[in-house]
Structure formats: structure tokens, C-alpha cells
Design a protein around this motif. Structure first.
Motif, PDB file in Angstrom:
ATOM      1  N   THR A  13       0.668  -1.135   0.049  1.00 55.57           N
ATOM      2  CA  THR A  13       0.076   0.045  -0.026  1.00 55.57           C
ATOM      3  C   THR A  13       0.732   1.252   0.104  1.00 55.57           C
ATOM      4  OG1 THR A  13      -0.109  -0.019   2.472  1.00 55.57           O
ATOM      5  CG2 THR A  13      -1.950  -1.047   0.992  1.00 55.57           C
ATOM      6  N   SER A  14       2.160   1.357   0.367  1.00 56.52           N
ATOM      7  CA  SER A  14       3.227   2.229   0.281  1.00 56.52           C
ATOM      8  C   SER A  14       4.556   1.739   0.124  1.00 56.52           C
ATOM      9  CB  SER A  14       2.762   3.116   1.500  1.00 56.52           C
ATOM     10  OG  SER A  14       2.991   2.543   2.717  1.00 56.52           O
ATOM     11  N   ALA A  24       3.565  -1.065   5.527  1.00 57.08           N
ATOM     12  CA  ALA A  24       3.499  -0.865   4.067  1.00 57.08           C
ATOM     13  C   ALA A  24       2.574  -1.961   3.209  1.00 57.08           C
ATOM     14  CB  ALA A  24       4.715  -0.636   3.557  1.00 57.08           C
ATOM     15  N   VAL A  25       2.123  -3.034   4.009  1.00 55.49           N
ATOM     16  CA  VAL A  25       1.351  -4.099   3.115  1.00 55.49           C
ATOM     17  C   VAL A  25       0.100  -4.530   3.702  1.00 55.49           C
ATOM     18  CG1 VAL A  25       3.791  -5.270   2.440  1.00 55.49           C
ATOM     19  CG2 VAL A  25       2.463  -5.835   4.568  1.00 55.49           C
ATOM     20  N   GLN A 348      11.004  -4.864   2.660  1.00 56.49           N
ATOM     21  CA  GLN A 348      11.753  -4.157   1.636  1.00 56.49           C
ATOM     22  C   GLN A 348      12.340  -4.895   0.556  1.00 56.49           C
ATOM     23  OE1 GLN A 348      14.281  -2.370   4.725  1.00 56.49           O
ATOM     24  NE2 GLN A 348      13.266  -0.508   4.682  1.00 56.49           N
ATOM     25  N   LEU A 349      12.852  -6.203   0.805  1.00 53.53           N
ATOM     26  CA  LEU A 349      13.408  -6.941  -0.261  1.00 53.53           C
ATOM     27  C   LEU A 349      12.318  -7.342  -1.106  1.00 53.53           C
ATOM     28  CD1 LEU A 349      15.400  -8.981   2.205  1.00 53.53           C
ATOM     29  CD2 LEU A 349      16.377  -7.676   0.533  1.00 53.53           C
ATOM     30  N   THR A 354       9.700  -6.603  -6.756  1.00 54.67           N
ATOM     31  CA  THR A 354       8.345  -6.503  -7.509  1.00 54.67           C
ATOM     32  C   THR A 354       8.111  -4.916  -7.704  1.00 54.67           C
ATOM     33  OG1 THR A 354       7.279  -6.544  -5.557  1.00 54.67           O
ATOM     34  CG2 THR A 354       7.477  -8.517  -6.522  1.00 54.67           C
ATOM     35  N   GLU A 355       7.262  -4.262  -7.031  1.00 55.54           N
ATOM     36  CA  GLU A 355       7.083  -2.944  -7.352  1.00 55.54           C
ATOM     37  C   GLU A 355       8.115  -1.809  -7.545  1.00 55.54           C
ATOM     38  OE1 GLU A 355       3.860   0.621  -5.535  1.00 55.54           O
ATOM     39  OE2 GLU A 355       3.447  -1.544  -5.003  1.00 55.54           O
ATOM     40  N   GLY A 356       9.205  -2.294  -6.801  1.00 57.19           N
ATOM     41  CA  GLY A 356      10.559  -1.447  -6.791  1.00 57.19           C
ATOM     42  C   GLY A 356      10.998  -1.342  -8.117  1.00 57.19           C
TER      43      GLY A 356
END
Length: 430
Positions: A13-14, A24-25, A348-349, A354-356
């Protein structure tokens, strides 16, 4: 027709680098993803989605974890056959293995064979999208886009341009680099899920004239990405200084010739000066972390702290990288960060893979489990081996359950991949 896949779901979500990673999930222990016409309709609790879509075709993945398909942001698919070749430093490795192998891609049949092999291996490891360098041969670009189209995969790729410091069989010219790239761009960019990437290999193998020609092509096609290498090894940086004595630094060799911008992808970016970091951040460029490659070839330790200032993607760097697996790449990113004094959170990994990486590619329809995104999905077995299973069984929370698969997982952890909602056959396995 709507189809549902059931399992644990995890959606961001962020940005977990910008907030508490655990917040963030959204995680559904009994979750589902609804897919229709190759796209995600909605993600949520399984009971609710089964009630909302009573006629849907259902595939139950049990307690397996459903994630966006992995996005590999920096690959050399023509190096598939030479992965894990013993080498010393970057330049030795290029001359000994890379250039002789890439010369073989003047044969369209061989290019097609390796392109298909690479994509099968990528899918077997849960990678559903990649950004790849080809070779100087236009047929090598056609081969990877054609192979991806057969699988309906989103692929970014471009002709690798080199007009000096390479064998005669792998050199083009400033003009032919421009002409070939322009023709391939016109043919492939936006055709289905194909995206063309303007691709100077790196400053040492391009003359100023060639860099300028490719900078002009990028200016004429600003919606394209541009990919290259930057500050991978210290001896490479010294070589760039000798070749471009008037440049302020390595990045300046690109900036001077129109090859610095928001849609630029700068692979490795390990030994950056403060000025280079400032300029990359100023223009909003993306840097791509290739941890297994950087440790395999002894390049150095990437600074993940730069994620606070610019987009960061994650990549295997096949075949300088030593694995096709984004799980292994996440593990290496964790280890590199540890050596720099930072413990990356599992969230973070996963985000980086994925989104990063999707954000690095400026793609908003992959790397996400959100409505409207393409249904490119990987399903992970969090107990795929006895060693992983015994640790996962003791997990007190989601992240303790996921982390052993990040650190020890391989293609055996990939229970299924979906591309545009379609389950894919796995690649070669033992």
C-alpha cells in the motif's frame, strides 16, 4: 470469464523504504485474487471474493503466498549460456566469455534458442518481466521480443551498441547504431507488451559520436527507456577517465551526450561521487542494484541508502550475476546491505523485486496486486525444502515465515507463475 486464485496474498500500500515496512502491506492469510481478461480485478479475503464471484473458476494454492511476479530490471539474456563462468575482473570477464558468446548472435536461430531458454528459466524462477540488453545484432532483439510475445510477457529490450574497444565482430558505428535502433524501436516499441530500450553498453565501448547519436534518438523518442552501465568497478572508472579526459566524472560522459534523464536506467552505480548522486536524483533517474553480479565479479557494495533519493530496481544481471533467481538476488541484496551496516526488512526485499523494479521501469501495470494491473503473478511455497520448512514452522509472524524462502529459496519454491492470468509451464528442472 473471471478466475480466482486462492492463497495468502500480500500487496503493498506504500513504499516500505519510506514508512514502517510492516505497515506498508496488506496481508490476507486466506486471500484471493480475481482475474479477468489478463488483468487483476480485485484482491481481498477469499470468503468475500468467492461470494462476489460465485461462478468463477477457482484454483486453490492453499497456504502458498501469492505475490506480483518478479521484475528483473537489468539482464543480459545473450549471456544465459555463460552464467557462472570463472573470471577475474569485469574487463577480463567480458573479453574471455561475454564477447565470444555475443558474437554467436549473428545467427538468428541461435538467438531464438537462447531467448526461449532464458525466458523459460526466468518463468521457472518466478520472473514474469525483465529488462534486457541484446547484442549488436538486430536479430537478437527480434528474438527476445518474439519469444516474449509467444508467452505474452512484458519485456523491455534493445540493441546493444558498441563502436570501439570490442572485437570487430561486435562493433557497429555511430550511424548504424542510430539506424538499427530507430528501426527496431519503430518495429517493437508498444507492440503488445514489448517496450524498446535505447542501449549503449557503457561509455568505454562507445565513441562520443555514438553516444551523441543515441542521445539524439532518445530525445526524439522520450517515452522510451535508456539503459547502460555506470560505475561498476574502480578500474572501469579509471578507464573512463582516460577515454573522456574532459568529463567531470563517469556520469558526465552520458550527460554531455544527452543520455541522462528520468527514463534512464543506470546499472550497478556502486562507486558514485556526490555530484553523480545529486545529478541522478535531480533528474529522477533510476539506479539498478545487481548484488549477485557485484559480489561474483568483486565490484563492490551498493549503497541502498540512495533509495531515499531515487528509484532503485533489483536485478540478477544474468550472466554476470550468478543466478536466474530473484529470490537469490534478494538474499544477496540483504547480505550486501548487512556488510554496509543496514538490515533490510523482508518487506523491503520483496518490494525491490516487484513494485520497486516496476517503478524503476516506470511501469504501473506490473509488480502490483492491484485492480487494473496485469495478472502477472508468482505463487511461492514457503516450505519448499526441509531446511526452509523447519524454520518456517517456527515463524511467529508473516515476515518470519517469508524470510527463510528469501534467504534459501530457489526455483523449487515457485509453485506457479501466471502471465496475464494464464498459468505458465515451468522451465527446465532437475
Amino acid at each position: 470469464m473471471t478466475s480466482l486464485i486462492l492463497g495468502q496474498t500480500l500487496a503493498f500500500t506504500s513504499d516500505p523504504f519510506a514508512t514502517d515496512p510492516t505497515e506498508a502491506v496488506v496481508h490476507h492469510r486466506h486471500g484471493a485474487v480475481a482475474m479477468e481478461d489478463g488483468r487483476i480485478v480485485v484482491t481481498g479475503p477469499a470468503d468475500r471474493l468467492r461470494a462476489d464471484y460465485p461462478d468463477a473458476k477457482v484454483t486453490d494454492h492453499g497456504q502458498n503466498l501469492i505475490l506480483p511476479g518478479f521484475v528483473d530490471a537489468h539482464v543480459h539474456y545473450p549471456q544465459t549460456a555463460i552464467i557462472a563462468s570463472w573470471g577475474k575482473r569485469l574487463i577480463d570477464w567480458l573479453n574471455t566469455y561475454t564477447f565470444p558468446e555475443e558474437a554467436r548472435f549473428n545467427d538468428p536461430a541461435y538467438a531464438g534458442e537462447i531467448a526461449n531458454r532464458y525466458l523459460d528459466l526466468a518463468l521457472a524462477h518466478g520472473t514474469t518481466s525483465a529488462c534486457s540488453f541484446a547484442t549488436i545484432h538486430p536479430a537478437s532483439v527480434d528474438a527476445v521480443f518474439e519469444a516474449a510475445a509467444k508467452r505474452d510477457m512484458a519485456i523491455w529490450a534493445g540493441k546493444t551498441c558498441m563502436d570501439r574497444n570490442a572485437p570487430d565482430t561486435l562493433r557497429d558505428t555511430a550511424q548504424s547504431a542510430y539506424d538499427d535502433s530507430a528501426a527496431l524501436l519503430s518495429k517493437w516499441h508498444g507492440a503488445g507488451r514489448a517496450r524498446y530500450v535505447i542501449t549503449p553498453r557503457f561509455a568505454p565501448t562507445s565513441t562520443p559520436d555514438q553516444l551523441s547519436a543515441l542521445g539524439a534518438l532518445w530525445s526524439e523518442n522520450p517515452d522510451c527507456m535508456m539503459q547502460t552501465h555506470l560505475s561498476e568497478q574502480t578500474d572501469e572508472i579509471a578507464w573512463v577517465g582516460d577515454l573522456f579526459p574532459d568529463a567531470r566524472d563517469y556520469l558526465d560522459t552520458y550527460e554531455t551526450h544527452g543520455l541522462l534523464g528520468e527514463r534512464g536506467l543506470y546499472g550497478h552505480s556502486i562507486h558514485l561521487t556526490d555530484r553523480e548522486k545529486d545529478r541522478l536524483a535531480d533528474v529522477g533517474a533510476a539506479i539498478i542494484h545487481c548484488p549477485t553480479s557485484n559480489t561474483f565479479i568483486g565490484s563492490g557494495l551498493f549503497d541502498m541508502g540512495m533509495s531515499a533519493r531515487m528509484r532503485v530496481g533489483l536485478a540478477t544481471d544474468t550472466g554476470g550475476g550468478s543466478s536466474f533467481s530473484m529470490l537469490r538476488t534478494m538474499a544477496a541484496a540483504y547480505e550486501v546491505a548487512q556488510l554496509r551496516g543496514t538490515a533490510l526488512h523482508p518487506a523491503q526485499l520483496v518490494y525491490l523485486a516487484t513494485e520497486g523494479s516496476a517503478r524503476a521501469l516506470m511501469a504501473d501495470d506490473i509488480g502490483r496486486l492491484t485492480p487494473g494491473a496485469m495478472a502477472d503473478i508468482v505463487v511461492l511455497d514457503l516450505a519448499s525444502t526441509p531446511a526452509i520448512a523447519q524454520r518456517q514452522a517456527q515463524a511467529d509472524d508473516l515476515w518470519e515465515a517469508v524470510f527463510p524462502t528469501i534467504m534459501m529459496g530457489d526455483d523449487r519454491a515457485v509453485a506457479q507463475t501466471y502471465v496475464a492470468g494464464r498459468p505458465m509451464k515451468s522451465g527446465p528442472r532437475r
